[in-house]
Write a protein that holds these residues in place. Sequence first.
Motif, PDB file in Angstrom:
ATOM      1  N   ALA A  59       0.837  -1.208   0.000  1.00 29.64           N
ATOM      2  CA  ALA A  59       0.000   0.000   0.000  1.00 29.64           C
ATOM      3  C   ALA A  59       0.868   1.253   0.000  1.00 29.64           C
ATOM      4  O   ALA A  59       0.540   2.248  -0.662  1.00 29.64           O
ATOM      5  CB  ALA A  59      -0.932  -0.006   1.204  1.00 29.64           C
ATOM      6  N   SER A  63       1.052   4.288  -2.921  1.00 38.18           N
ATOM      7  CA  SER A  63       0.710   5.678  -2.592  1.00 38.18           C
ATOM      8  C   SER A  63       1.757   6.689  -3.050  1.00 38.18           C
ATOM      9  O   SER A  63       1.531   7.888  -2.987  1.00 38.18           O
ATOM     10  CB  SER A  63       0.528   5.816  -1.077  1.00 38.18           C
ATOM     11  N   ASP A  65       4.032   8.891  -5.496  1.00 43.00           N
ATOM     12  CA  ASP A  65       3.992   9.462  -6.848  1.00 43.00           C
ATOM     13  C   ASP A  65       5.311   9.148  -7.551  1.00 43.00           C
ATOM     14  O   ASP A  65       6.338   9.794  -7.279  1.00 43.00           O
ATOM     15  CB  ASP A  65       3.782  10.979  -6.779  1.00 43.00           C
ATOM     16  N   LYS A 112       6.740   9.992   1.512  1.00 46.99           N
ATOM     17  CA  LYS A 112       5.669   9.073   1.902  1.00 46.99           C
ATOM     18  C   LYS A 112       6.126   8.062   2.942  1.00 46.99           C
ATOM     19  O   LYS A 112       5.370   7.709   3.858  1.00 46.99           O
ATOM     20  CB  LYS A 112       5.154   8.335   0.666  1.00 46.99           C
TER      21      LYS A 112
END
Length: 202
Positions: A59, A63, A65, A112
């Motif tokens: 996950a 997420s 980019d 992230k």
Amino acid sequence: MPGSSLWLVPPPSSPIYKTLQTLIDSIIPSRFPNLQPPHFVPHVTLTSDIPADLADPQALLGSIDLPSAGDVVVHFEALDVGEAFVKKLTLRVENDDGGVGVVELATSCRRKGVEGGDTKKAEEWARKKFMPHCSLLYSGIDLTKVEEKREQLLQDLREAGIAVGSKDDKGSINAWTGGSVWFVPTHKSIEEWSPVAKRPLV
């Protein structure tokens, strides 16, 4: 190594993947016959310090980019010898205009994976601390013993087709484009450094 890490791994079908793997597994170790260095996959570490207890690595990868594969070019500019076990012998990766997309990719991964979405912190880390490299030898050997063999090692690279720092050598394969981002639990022992999630650049 603290926490888990995100690696950029060259496309397995690319000539440079096979060349780097051969250097890591046999050519470089042959220069140090008393060593038995661990096996590892050729890669550039994009960031470490990701919480070891992260619940869903796939996950996280989903997420981020990611730039397109064609926008990420890993180019080798020098052969470095270092103190750290995992940086004993490395190919330095350009991280300025020549490292097309590498810094952007690492910044996105850091934002992230470590900084909780904080772009400013991720950009500051990329600017001040990110030193991209592709390791060729993991070892606790004294760096002076590796430095003594620098010319031999550079010759090994040339014979394998990697001319570090040369962008115009038509016979060299000293760069790769694209690849996959791997999530690797590098807080574990090296024998357990296998990906638990992957995402290709497209």
